[in-house]
Design a protein around this motif. Structure first.
Motif, mmCIF file in Angstrom:
data_model
loop_
_atom_site.group_PDB
_atom_site.id
_atom_site.type_symbol
_atom_site.label_atom_id
_atom_site.label_comp_id
_atom_site.label_asym_id
_atom_site.label_seq_id
_atom_site.Cartn_x
_atom_site.Cartn_y
_atom_site.Cartn_z
ATOM 1 N N GLU A 1 0.742 -1.352 -0.023
ATOM 2 C CA GLU A 1 0.113 0.070 -0.180
ATOM 3 C C GLU A 1 0.691 1.345 0.076
ATOM 4 O O GLU A 1 0.443 2.350 -0.080
ATOM 5 C CB GLU A 1 -0.988 0.109 1.240
ATOM 6 C CG GLU A 1 -2.113 -1.040 1.279
ATOM 7 C CD GLU A 1 -1.471 -2.481 1.585
ATOM 8 O OE1 GLU A 1 -2.399 -3.334 1.279
ATOM 9 O OE2 GLU A 1 -0.529 -2.475 2.066
ATOM 10 N N TRP A 2 2.304 1.289 0.271
ATOM 11 C CA TRP A 2 2.928 2.396 0.472
ATOM 12 C C TRP A 2 3.918 2.407 -0.799
ATOM 13 O O TRP A 2 4.766 3.252 -0.893
ATOM 14 C CB TRP A 2 3.901 2.268 1.450
ATOM 15 C CG TRP A 2 3.257 2.345 2.829
ATOM 16 C CD1 TRP A 2 2.055 2.909 2.960
ATOM 17 C CD2 TRP A 2 3.728 2.373 4.400
ATOM 18 N NE1 TRP A 2 1.504 3.002 4.390
ATOM 19 C CE2 TRP A 2 2.608 2.705 5.352
ATOM 20 C CE3 TRP A 2 5.019 2.102 4.642
ATOM 21 C CZ2 TRP A 2 2.907 2.748 6.535
ATOM 22 C CZ3 TRP A 2 5.180 2.222 5.992
ATOM 23 C CH2 TRP A 2 4.161 2.329 6.934
ATOM 24 N N ARG A 3 3.620 1.458 -2.079
ATOM 25 C CA ARG A 3 4.582 1.647 -3.176
ATOM 26 C C ARG A 3 4.876 2.780 -3.582
ATOM 27 O O ARG A 3 5.958 3.063 -4.091
ATOM 28 C CB ARG A 3 3.731 0.730 -4.212
ATOM 29 C CG ARG A 3 4.806 0.570 -5.534
ATOM 30 C CD ARG A 3 3.899 -0.226 -6.571
ATOM 31 N NE ARG A 3 3.689 -1.721 -5.991
ATOM 32 C CZ ARG A 3 4.521 -2.536 -6.291
ATOM 33 N NH1 ARG A 3 5.571 -2.240 -6.857
ATOM 34 N NH2 ARG A 3 4.496 -3.736 -5.817
ATOM 35 N N ALA B 1 5.217 5.596 -2.217
ATOM 36 C CA ALA B 1 6.191 6.482 -1.215
ATOM 37 C C ALA B 1 7.450 5.960 -1.286
ATOM 38 O O ALA B 1 8.503 6.621 -0.656
ATOM 39 C CB ALA B 1 5.619 6.484 0.162
ATOM 40 N N TYR B 2 7.847 4.784 -1.961
ATOM 41 C CA TYR B 2 9.030 4.155 -1.653
ATOM 42 C C TYR B 2 9.987 4.971 -2.719
ATOM 43 O O TYR B 2 9.534 5.564 -3.786
ATOM 44 C CB TYR B 2 9.098 2.665 -1.846
ATOM 45 C CG TYR B 2 9.066 1.971 -1.003
ATOM 46 C CD1 TYR B 2 9.729 1.328 0.023
ATOM 47 C CD2 TYR B 2 7.382 1.452 -0.518
ATOM 48 C CE1 TYR B 2 9.388 0.446 0.931
ATOM 49 C CE2 TYR B 2 7.158 0.893 0.616
ATOM 50 C CZ TYR B 2 8.039 0.183 1.398
ATOM 51 O OH TYR B 2 7.769 -0.468 2.446
ATOM 52 N N PHE C 1 7.506 11.681 3.756
ATOM 53 C CA PHE C 1 6.603 10.556 3.975
ATOM 54 C C PHE C 1 6.823 9.923 5.242
ATOM 55 O O PHE C 1 5.953 9.587 6.141
ATOM 56 C CB PHE C 1 6.599 9.575 2.748
ATOM 57 C CG PHE C 1 5.672 8.435 3.255
ATOM 58 C CD1 PHE C 1 4.410 8.521 2.778
ATOM 59 C CD2 PHE C 1 6.154 7.139 3.764
ATOM 60 C CE1 PHE C 1 3.166 7.601 3.261
ATOM 61 C CE2 PHE C 1 5.156 6.053 4.125
ATOM 62 C CZ PHE C 1 3.812 6.401 3.750
ATOM 63 N N TYR C 2 8.131 9.554 5.604
ATOM 64 C CA TYR C 2 8.570 8.913 6.682
ATOM 65 C C TYR C 2 8.173 9.784 7.946
ATOM 66 O O TYR C 2 7.848 9.484 9.013
ATOM 67 C CB TYR C 2 9.932 8.755 6.931
ATOM 68 C CG TYR C 2 10.556 7.940 7.941
ATOM 69 C CD1 TYR C 2 10.217 6.758 8.066
ATOM 70 C CD2 TYR C 2 11.391 8.601 8.874
ATOM 71 C CE1 TYR C 2 10.625 5.951 9.433
ATOM 72 C CE2 TYR C 2 11.825 7.823 9.959
ATOM 73 C CZ TYR C 2 11.656 6.812 10.258
ATOM 74 O OH TYR C 2 11.919 6.077 11.364
ATOM 75 N N LYS D 1 4.518 10.112 8.740
ATOM 76 C CA LYS D 1 4.187 8.716 9.310
ATOM 77 C C LYS D 1 4.805 8.728 10.853
ATOM 78 O O LYS D 1 3.928 8.052 11.793
ATOM 79 C CB LYS D 1 4.412 7.460 8.655
ATOM 80 C CG LYS D 1 3.900 7.094 7.244
ATOM 81 C CD LYS D 1 2.361 7.207 7.568
ATOM 82 C CE LYS D 1 1.661 6.792 6.246
ATOM 83 N NZ LYS D 1 0.092 6.721 6.503
ATOM 84 N N LYS E 1 2.254 -1.593 12.380
ATOM 85 C CA LYS E 1 2.659 -0.275 11.709
ATOM 86 C C LYS E 1 3.829 0.058 11.909
ATOM 87 O O LYS E 1 4.753 0.757 11.055
ATOM 88 C CB LYS E 1 1.501 1.059 11.682
ATOM 89 C CG LYS E 1 1.520 2.249 11.321
ATOM 90 C CD LYS E 1 0.593 2.898 11.607
ATOM 91 C CE LYS E 1 0.476 4.335 10.635
ATOM 92 N NZ LYS E 1 -0.624 5.363 10.937
ATOM 93 N N TYR F 1 10.534 0.298 6.197
ATOM 94 C CA TYR F 1 10.296 1.563 5.299
ATOM 95 C C TYR F 1 11.921 2.085 5.265
ATOM 96 O O TYR F 1 12.456 2.487 4.228
ATOM 97 C CB TYR F 1 9.299 2.315 5.405
ATOM 98 C CG TYR F 1 9.266 3.289 4.449
ATOM 99 C CD1 TYR F 1 8.644 3.452 3.376
ATOM 100 C CD2 TYR F 1 9.615 4.604 4.926
ATOM 101 C CE1 TYR F 1 8.584 4.441 2.418
ATOM 102 C CE2 TYR F 1 9.495 5.863 3.971
ATOM 103 C CZ TYR F 1 9.119 5.535 2.767
ATOM 104 O OH TYR F 1 8.888 6.836 1.940
ATOM 105 N N PHE G 1 -2.756 5.174 1.317
ATOM 106 C CA PHE G 1 -1.561 4.614 2.227
ATOM 107 C C PHE G 1 -2.096 3.669 3.409
ATOM 108 O O PHE G 1 -1.576 3.887 4.621
ATOM 109 C CB PHE G 1 -0.544 5.913 2.621
ATOM 110 C CG PHE G 1 -0.030 6.381 1.439
ATOM 111 C CD1 PHE G 1 1.081 5.807 0.742
ATOM 112 C CD2 PHE G 1 -0.360 7.707 1.228
ATOM 113 C CE1 PHE G 1 1.642 6.365 -0.405
ATOM 114 C CE2 PHE G 1 0.216 8.465 0.129
ATOM 115 C CZ PHE G 1 1.250 7.813 -0.672
ATOM 116 N N ALA H 1 -2.403 0.655 5.249
ATOM 117 C CA ALA H 1 -1.734 -0.615 5.408
ATOM 118 C C ALA H 1 -1.996 -1.289 6.546
ATOM 119 O O ALA H 1 -1.736 -2.709 6.792
ATOM 120 C CB ALA H 1 0.017 -0.504 5.293
#
Length: 748
Positions: free
Chosen positions: A4-6, A8-9, A127-128, A131, A258, A265, A729, A731
């Motif tokens: 689901e975070w594809r 954001a990588y 993104f990190y 989160k 999570k 991640y 996002f 997950a």
């Protein structure tokens, strides 16, 4: 990757494409230069350049152990700039790389690479950090929830005097009184009272400022909520403590997952950055990775330790308060071990598949040898025994379609386990589903072959009771396996199925989740299976099996009424599920979806009446209602459930995001859906009266086509659901918390 975070990588493949362009340029430059030299000098030059390429190192992860460079040897300069997030209005930090060798030949290609690298790195850091901020807030909320749970435990148990009972269970090994999650904001430690022994005091005042989030999830609570307003005040009983503890336990499990996702991640992206910079240095014969990876080490992505600390605190709190201090039990729950595929699984799948093929060949050979298709007992067999065994055929076909779904969901990284809500590592893989499918097919085909060999008793001219009970015995065995309480035959999955089935039967008394309405949709494609179950009850309940004759069933008005009602039940379940979701979610699309199932109910009833009574009027009504239901259902399948037919999409008439690489598959699936949805026409156009094929055989064929259509629908329905989760996002599951605090109230 977390599927689901594809987005954001770090886009590693894109950066590799940029490096490939640089590599092609350098090869062209080298080849043109070498070609201009004599052969001996060209070979010597190739050897020298290979000897002087940058060495990646043996032990240092980022290669920072290389000798220091003079300023004139520097390739890049990395600087951090302060930025403002326009959406949230918060200050942030972004990194920008200045490439110092851009005037050189081919430097513009490297400049593009570093711009792309900066963009990807800044995306990852943003993104990190977003989160991490989320999990810190969730940790604070869980701390408040635990305060309320502890106070509620003390109030209910009341085992000691009030002052002594106020000792909070959140005590660390050194009795300093720190809460497992409150250590995020340690300044609050001084504000909390301690007793003489150094223990943290849990104030019962919390209970005056919280309420239970009582949502009607059971039939009893739903009915109570209809007739009177639900009292949300705490009643301080043990059931509430148990329910609140179970909710918080699940919240801790999801929160821990999570945190682990975030930890992985950060690691994966740092590893990707290291590898891409090493590739750059190898291709360009430069040493730019030291400076860039030094910046990565100093960034928030590497320096932030909130996630690691939270993981430790969550594990400590979970073991202490939900596992009675048993660390092995707690860690097995929080970090379940991955399933290991066993070779014997593949072996037995192959065996059962081979047995099934052999039995099919044996049945075909037996039918042809005895010329049973032209015998007098053909009609009698097709009217009685065939419906009994076709039930298992429908079941096996549906399981095979599901096995195919699981295989392609896994292949294209659709997180079906998360979408359905299976417990970690309990979901069935496609091999397990195939094992069950072929195992059931072996039992069914063996029993069917036995029935073909049975003949009339020469004295009584009736069939033996024992031999006629074979299909019933097989059905009982399957039902006993499904409800078996022992830990065999994938108990977790059987229990999950039974719970969802119970929720469907009790609809709308339970809140509707995706597994519930997904299973109900499967039942709408198994109407013929349900009718065959009705035939089992009639055939064996009224004793027709003793003479292999279904006259009682065929001539009964009660049977005809239930013949219609049985077909309506799956659509009725979906209708009331839509009504329940409409009342809870206030979503108007649920009303439209409910109307779709209502129109289908009207079509099913009129077709069933026409099949029994005939008549031109009933035929017109059946065709009209079926046509309306088909158009509405087809539109809903393709547009709403699959998310296709988007006019302004990046992919014309599909959707912006697609998982399958071949776009034509989507158009083929849409066409097949329309064609297979027209299977109802076999009833209205009287296809079942074809003399060469028996009526029950035709019904079974069209029922099988509907099961195949449902299998195709399943894949694209879950693909669309997965993409919706990717877009948000999402997950981990969102677990409702048991307590809600008054506005403005803060923990003491």
């Amino acid at each position: 990757m977390v599927p689901e975070w594809r987005e954001a990588y770090m886009n590693y493949n894109y950066l590799k494409t940029l490096l490939k362009q640089i590599l092609i340029f350098h090869r062209r430059q080298t080849s043109s230069h070498v070609n201009s030299l004599p052969p001996s000098k060209a070979a010597s030059l190739k050897r020298r350049t290979s000897l002087f390429r940058a060495f990646s190192g043996l032990t240092n992860r980022y290669g920072n152990s290389s000798p220091k460079k003079d300023k004139e040897d520097e390739v890049i300069l990395v600087s951090a700039m302060q930025t403002v997030d326009e959406e949230q209005g918060e200050d942030g930090q972004s990194y920008q790389t200045t490439f110092l060798r851009s005037p050189e030949e081919g430097g513009e290609l490297e400049l593009v690479f570093f711009r792309g690298l900066d963009h990807e790195f800044n995306k990852v850091v943003h993104f990190y950090k977003t989160k991490v901020d989320e999990v810190v807030k969730q940790a604070e909320e869980l701390s408040e929830q635990m305060d309320a749970l502890i106070a509620l435990r003390i109030k209910v148990n009341n085992r000691v005097n009030p002052r002594a009972a106020a000792v909070s269970p959140f005590i660390n090994e050194t009795n300093t009184g720190s809460y497992p999650l409150d250590a995020i904001h340690e300044e609050q430690q001084e504000k909390r009272s301690h007793d003489a022994r150094g223990y943290k005091m849990a104030s019962l005042e919390v209970l005056k400022h919280v309420k239970l989030n009582a949502t009607p999830k059971t039939p009893r609570s739903t009915i109570k909520n209809v007739f009177k307003s639900l009292n949300l005040d705490l009643r301080f009983n043990k059931n509430e403590v148990r329910d609140a503890q179970e909710k918080l336990k699940q919240a801790f499990i999801e929160f821990h997952q999570k945190l682990r996702f975030l930890q992985n991640y950060a690691f994966l992206n740092q590893l990707a950055l290291s590898k891409i910079m090493k590739k750059h240095d190898k291709i360009t014969s430069r040493n730019a990775s030291d400076a860039y990876l030094k910046m990565v080490e100093d960034s928030y992505l590497s320096q932030s330790d909130e996630v690691a600390k939270l993981i430790g605190r969550v594990e400590s709190a979970f073991v202490k308060h939900f596992c009675n201090g048993n660390r092995n039990q707690g860690m097995n729950t929080l970090r379940p071990k991955a399933k290991r595929e066993k070779h014997r699984l593949t072996f037995f799948v192959g065996c059962f598949f081979g047995f099934s093929l052999a039995l099919v060949v044996a049945i075909i050979a037996s039918v042809r040898a005895r010329d049973l298709l032209k015998s007098e007992g053909r009609t009698q067999y097709m009217n009685t025994i065939f419906p009994l065994y076709s039930l298992f055929g429908f079941l096996v076909l549906h399981m095979l379609m599901y096995a195919g779904n699981v295989y392609f969901w896994t292949r294209y990284r659709i997180n079906y386990s998360f979408i359905f809500g299976f417990k970690p590592h309990t979901e069935l893989g496609f091999l397990q589903v195939l094992l069950l499918s072929f195992g059931l097919s072996v039992l069914t085909l063996a029993a069917a072959l036995s029935n073909l060999e049975m003949e009339l008793d020469p004295t009584t001219k009736s069939y033996k009771v024992v031999t006629e009970l074979l299909p019933l015995a097989l059905l009982i065995v399957v039902l006993l396996i499904i409800v078996c309480p022992f830990d065999i035959f994938y108990r977790a999955n059987r229990f999950f199925f039974l719970v969802c089935l119970y929720h469907c039967i009790c609809a709308p008394l339970y809140s509707v989740t995706l597994p519930d309405f997904f299973l109900a949709d499967q039942l709408t494609s198994q109407v013929q299976l349900l009718r065959n179950l009705q035939f089992y009850v009639c055939y064996y309940g009224w004793g027709d099996f003793k003479k292999r004759n279904a006259e009682t069933c065929n001539n009964s008005d009660v049977y005809d009424v239930f013949f219609i009602l049985i077909a309506v039940v799956p659509y009725w379940i979906r209708l009331v599920q839509c009504i329940r979701r409409l009342c809870e979610e206030r979503d108007s699309t649920q009303a439209q979806n409910g109307f779709k199932y209502f129109s289908t109910i009207a079509a099913v009833v009129t077709r069933a009446l026409y099949s029994k009574k005939k008549g031109i009027t009933l035929k017109i009504i059946a065709a009209s209602t079926s046509g309306v239901a088909t158009v509405f259902s087809t539109y809903w399948d393709i547009v709403m459930d699959w998310g296709l037919l988007c006019r302004n999409s990046e992919n014309p008439w599909l959707r912006d995001k697609l998982i399958l690489p071949n776009k034509s598959i989507y158009f083929i699936a849409m066409v097949l859906n329309v064609i297979l949805r027209l299977a109802w026409m076999q009833t209205v156009l009287d296809f079942h009266e074809t003399p060469s094929v028996h009526r029950n055989a035709l019904i079974a064929i069209f029922a099988s086509l509907e099961i195949i259509r449902r299998g195709i629908w399943n894949f694209f329905r879950l693909e669309n659901e997965h993409l919706n989760n990717v877009g948000k996002f999402r997950a981990v599951k969102s677990v409702p918390l048991p307590f809600s605090y008054e506005d403005g109230y803060k923990n003491l």
